[in-house]
Design a protein around this motif. Structure first.
Motif, PDB file in Angstrom:
ATOM      1  N   GLY A  89       0.850  -1.192   0.000  1.00  0.00           N
ATOM      2  CA  GLY A  89       0.000   0.000   0.000  1.00  0.00           C
ATOM      3  C   GLY A  89       0.882   1.237   0.000  1.00  0.00           C
ATOM      4  O   GLY A  89       1.323   1.717  -1.046  1.00  0.00           O
ATOM      5  N   LYS A 106     -18.077   1.043   1.916  1.00  0.00           N
ATOM      6  CA  LYS A 106     -17.143   1.782   2.776  1.00  0.00           C
ATOM      7  C   LYS A 106     -17.793   3.005   3.414  1.00  0.00           C
ATOM      8  O   LYS A 106     -18.907   3.387   3.063  1.00  0.00           O
ATOM      9  CB  LYS A 106     -15.889   2.163   1.978  1.00  0.00           C
ATOM     10  CG  LYS A 106     -16.120   3.184   0.882  1.00  0.00           C
ATOM     11  CD  LYS A 106     -14.832   3.420   0.120  1.00  0.00           C
ATOM     12  CE  LYS A 106     -14.879   4.671  -0.729  1.00  0.00           C
ATOM     13  NZ  LYS A 106     -15.946   4.683  -1.738  1.00  0.00           N
ATOM     14  N   ALA A 165     -12.277   9.721   4.718  1.00  0.00           N
ATOM     15  CA  ALA A 165     -11.690   8.937   3.618  1.00  0.00           C
ATOM     16  C   ALA A 165     -10.554   9.709   2.945  1.00  0.00           C
ATOM     17  O   ALA A 165      -9.598   9.113   2.430  1.00  0.00           O
ATOM     18  CB  ALA A 165     -12.771   8.574   2.603  1.00  0.00           C
ATOM     19  N   ASP A 188      -5.526   8.168  -2.239  1.00  0.00           N
ATOM     20  CA  ASP A 188      -4.306   8.583  -2.959  1.00  0.00           C
ATOM     21  C   ASP A 188      -3.101   8.704  -2.034  1.00  0.00           C
ATOM     22  O   ASP A 188      -2.217   9.542  -2.247  1.00  0.00           O
ATOM     23  CB  ASP A 188      -4.527   9.905  -3.712  1.00  0.00           C
ATOM     24  CG  ASP A 188      -5.245   9.678  -5.039  1.00  0.00           C
ATOM     25  OD1 ASP A 188      -5.605   8.522  -5.322  1.00  0.00           O
ATOM     26  OD2 ASP A 188      -5.441  10.642  -5.787  1.00  0.00           O
TER      27      ASP A 188
HETATM   28  C1  LIG Z   1     -11.372   6.569  -1.188  1.00  0.00           C
HETATM   29  C2  LIG Z   1     -10.123   5.859  -1.608  1.00  0.00           C
HETATM   30  C3  LIG Z   1      -9.797   5.767  -2.959  1.00  0.00           C
HETATM   31  C4  LIG Z   1      -8.650   5.074  -3.370  1.00  0.00           C
HETATM   32  N1  LIG Z   1      -8.368   4.967  -4.721  1.00  0.00           N
HETATM   33  C5  LIG Z   1      -7.280   4.259  -5.126  1.00  0.00           C
HETATM   34  C6  LIG Z   1      -6.984   4.080  -6.532  1.00  0.00           C
HETATM   35  O1  LIG Z   1      -7.691   4.590  -7.411  1.00  0.00           O
HETATM   36  N2  LIG Z   1      -5.901   3.320  -6.879  1.00  0.00           N
HETATM   37  C7  LIG Z   1      -5.099   2.736  -5.931  1.00  0.00           C
HETATM   38  O2  LIG Z   1      -4.140   2.068  -6.300  1.00  0.00           O
HETATM   39  N3  LIG Z   1      -5.348   2.899  -4.603  1.00  0.00           N
HETATM   40  C8  LIG Z   1      -6.410   3.634  -4.182  1.00  0.00           C
HETATM   41  N4  LIG Z   1      -6.675   3.789  -2.834  1.00  0.00           N
HETATM   42  C9  LIG Z   1      -5.800   3.132  -1.864  1.00  0.00           C
HETATM   43  C10 LIG Z   1      -4.829   4.100  -1.174  1.00  0.00           C
HETATM   44  O3  LIG Z   1      -3.851   4.548  -2.091  1.00  0.00           O
HETATM   45  C11 LIG Z   1      -4.206   3.325   0.011  1.00  0.00           C
HETATM   46  O4  LIG Z   1      -5.253   3.057   0.921  1.00  0.00           O
HETATM   47  C12 LIG Z   1      -3.090   4.091   0.681  1.00  0.00           C
HETATM   48  O5  LIG Z   1      -1.977   4.233  -0.186  1.00  0.00           O
HETATM   49  C13 LIG Z   1      -2.623   3.387   1.972  1.00  0.00           C
HETATM   50  O6  LIG Z   1      -2.340   2.036   1.735  1.00  0.00           O
HETATM   51  P1  LIG Z   1      -2.988   0.913   2.687  1.00  0.00           P
HETATM   52  O7  LIG Z   1      -4.445   1.160   2.786  1.00  0.00           O
HETATM   53  O8  LIG Z   1      -2.516  -0.400   2.196  1.00  0.00           O
HETATM   54  O9  LIG Z   1      -2.400   1.216   4.141  1.00  0.00           O
HETATM   55  P2  LIG Z   1      -0.968   0.753   4.707  1.00  0.00           P
HETATM   56  O10 LIG Z   1       0.100   1.091   3.744  1.00  0.00           O
HETATM   57  O11 LIG Z   1      -1.067  -0.645   5.187  1.00  0.00           O
HETATM   58  O12 LIG Z   1      -0.813   1.739   5.956  1.00  0.00           O
HETATM   59  C14 LIG Z   1      -1.495   1.528   7.204  1.00  0.00           C
HETATM   60  C15 LIG Z   1      -0.967   2.564   8.207  1.00  0.00           C
HETATM   61  O13 LIG Z   1       0.440   2.347   8.421  1.00  0.00           O
HETATM   62  C16 LIG Z   1       1.196   3.526   8.115  1.00  0.00           C
HETATM   63  N5  LIG Z   1       2.426   3.121   7.408  1.00  0.00           N
HETATM   64  C17 LIG Z   1       2.509   2.434   6.241  1.00  0.00           C
HETATM   65  N6  LIG Z   1       3.798   2.245   5.890  1.00  0.00           N
HETATM   66  C18 LIG Z   1       4.557   2.817   6.854  1.00  0.00           C
HETATM   67  C19 LIG Z   1       5.973   2.964   7.059  1.00  0.00           C
HETATM   68  N7  LIG Z   1       6.864   2.483   6.179  1.00  0.00           N
HETATM   69  N8  LIG Z   1       6.390   3.634   8.148  1.00  0.00           N
HETATM   70  C20 LIG Z   1       5.494   4.126   9.045  1.00  0.00           C
HETATM   71  N9  LIG Z   1       4.133   4.033   8.906  1.00  0.00           N
HETATM   72  C21 LIG Z   1       3.681   3.386   7.822  1.00  0.00           C
HETATM   73  C22 LIG Z   1       0.288   4.377   7.206  1.00  0.00           C
HETATM   74  O14 LIG Z   1       0.553   5.758   7.361  1.00  0.00           O
HETATM   75  C23 LIG Z   1      -1.114   4.009   7.701  1.00  0.00           C
HETATM   76  O15 LIG Z   1      -1.491   4.852   8.761  1.00  0.00           O
HETATM   77  C24 LIG Z   1      -7.806   4.481  -2.401  1.00  0.00           C
HETATM   78  C25 LIG Z   1      -8.119   4.602  -1.037  1.00  0.00           C
HETATM   79  C26 LIG Z   1      -9.259   5.277  -0.639  1.00  0.00           C
HETATM   80  C27 LIG Z   1      -9.572   5.390   0.831  1.00  0.00           C
END
Ligand SMILES: Cc1cc2nc3c(=O)[nH]c(=O)nc-3n(C[C@H](O)[C@H](O)[C@H](O)COP(=O)(O)OP(=O)(O)OC[C@H]3O[C@@H](n4cnc5c(N)ncnc54)[C@H](O)[C@@H]3O)c2cc1C
Length: 295
Positions: free
Chosen positions: A19, A103, A267, A272
């Motif tokens: 992510g 969601k 959200a 992004d």
């Molecule tokens: C409304 C909406 C639309 C979206 N549209 C798209 C889209 O069109 N295309 C697409 O590809 N994605 C999309 N997303 C996904 C979005 O890009 C991801 O949710 C976001 O990048 C975070 O990834 P994750 O949810 O896997 O969280 P994670 O990466 O698992 O993060 C979870 C928590 O851990 C923290 N964290 C993560 N890595 C680290 C680190 N290395 N060090 C310290 N803290 C860390 C983060 O800040 C977060 O608080 C969308 C999300 C939403 C909510």
């Protein structure tokens, strides 16, 4: 040019196993530490490419789009840095589009899974066939999407502020409209300051990024673009929360717009890119670029 609205695109980036890795991996010096499991891969096959793997169910518009600008992992598939990008018509054999997920906020923008099982595309659909272009282009694209997010959530903050103005003029407590109480005026003043600073910062950054994009100089400040998104989405969340409090219990009901604005603002802290990951990437960017102004 799509004058008939034939093309409905989506931008699948993140996977179940990666992510924030995609955001932080743009500048992080050792992306191989993030692991190499779970990528959507593209491999050369004759005169084209074959794509395999699944993107997470968070791709916006995935349930209804007919094209994707798909972020893929290129050979030798060592890490997130082996990034590429291609156009994939979602009508091709082997593509599966999942149903919309249920969601909390931004419910009018559906997200869903996209899976690719031996999907073949011609060579010219692979627009970013070298990782170095992929990393470079991702920074350019994310600067634009971050500006879009900053505009959208500055607008949300403004709407939440205006809802608070309207409600506090109408609702009478203590014998007079809420807005005539000085404590309420102070809250509105704080919200006003937040909305206006988000508006000014967003406008400056948007002008900078659009000018550099139009000039094709590719030297926009990624740090400013990412920070504008972080700032505007944080402000939207804070102002929506303050406005909802001023609505009293009514702010918890679907009869008042603020209930939706608050859910959408929540959200926005993740769409992004998680704000923490965007801030970290902004720091890597300004340290790498050695630039702290948009001049
Ligand atoms: C409304 C909406 C639309 C979206 N549209 C798209 C889209 O069109 N295309 C697409 O590809 N994605 C999309 N997303 C996904 C979005 O890009 C991801 O949710 C976001 O990048 C975070 O990834 P994750 O949810 O896997 O969280 P994670 O990466 O698992 O993060 C979870 C928590 O851990 C923290 N964290 C993560 N890595 C680290 C680190 N290395 N060090 C310290 N803290 C860390 C983060 O800040 C977060 O608080 C969308 C999300 C939403 C909510």
């Amino acid at each position: 040019e799509d004058t008939e609205g034939k093309y409905h695109g989506c931008w699948p980036v993140i996977e179940e196993a990666h992510g924030s890795d995609y955001v932080i991996g743009m500048s992080y010096p050792h992306p191989e530490e993030f692991g190499s499991k779970g990528f959507v891969t593209a491999d050369r096959d004759g005169d084209g490419w074959v794509i395999n793997g699944a993107k997470s169910y968070w791709t916006s518009s995935a349930p209804c789009a007919n094209y994707a600008f798909l972020i893929v992992n290129l050979p030798p598939h060592r890490s997130i840095a082996d990034i590429g990008g291609c156009i994939v018509p979602l009508t091709l054999p082997g593509v599966t589009q999942g149903p919309p997920i249920d969601k909390l906020g931004l419910r009018d923008d559906p997200q869903g899974e996209l899976a690719f099982d031996n999907v073949r595309i011609p060579a010219h659909y692979m627009l970013l066939a070298e990782p170095v272009f992929g990393r470079f282009a991702t920074k350019g694209v994310i600067s634009s999407t971050s500006c879009g997010m900053a505009c959208m959530f500055t607008g949300l903050a403004r709407a939440a502020f205006e809802e608070a103005l309207k409600y506090t003029r109408e609702r009478v407590q203590g014998g007079r409209p809420l807005i005539e109480h000085d404590v309420v005026k102070l809250k509105l003043s704080d919200m006003f300051l937040k909305v206006e600073t988000a508006r000014y910062f967003t406008r400056v950054v948007l002008r900078h990024v659009s000018e550099r994009s139009r000039a094709l100089t590719f030297d926009q400040s990624t740090a400013h673009a990412l920070s504008a998104q972080v700032y505007a989405t944080n402000i939207a969340y804070e102002v929506a929360h303050q406005s909802r409090q001023l609505h009293g219990a009514n702010g918890l009901t679907k009869d008042y717009l603020i209930e939706k604005l608050y859910r959408d603002a929540t959200a926005g802290l993740m769409e992004d890119g998680a704000n923490e990951a965007l801030s970290l990437e902004a720091a890597y960017s300004f340290l790498e670029e050695g630039r702290y102004t948009t001049e």
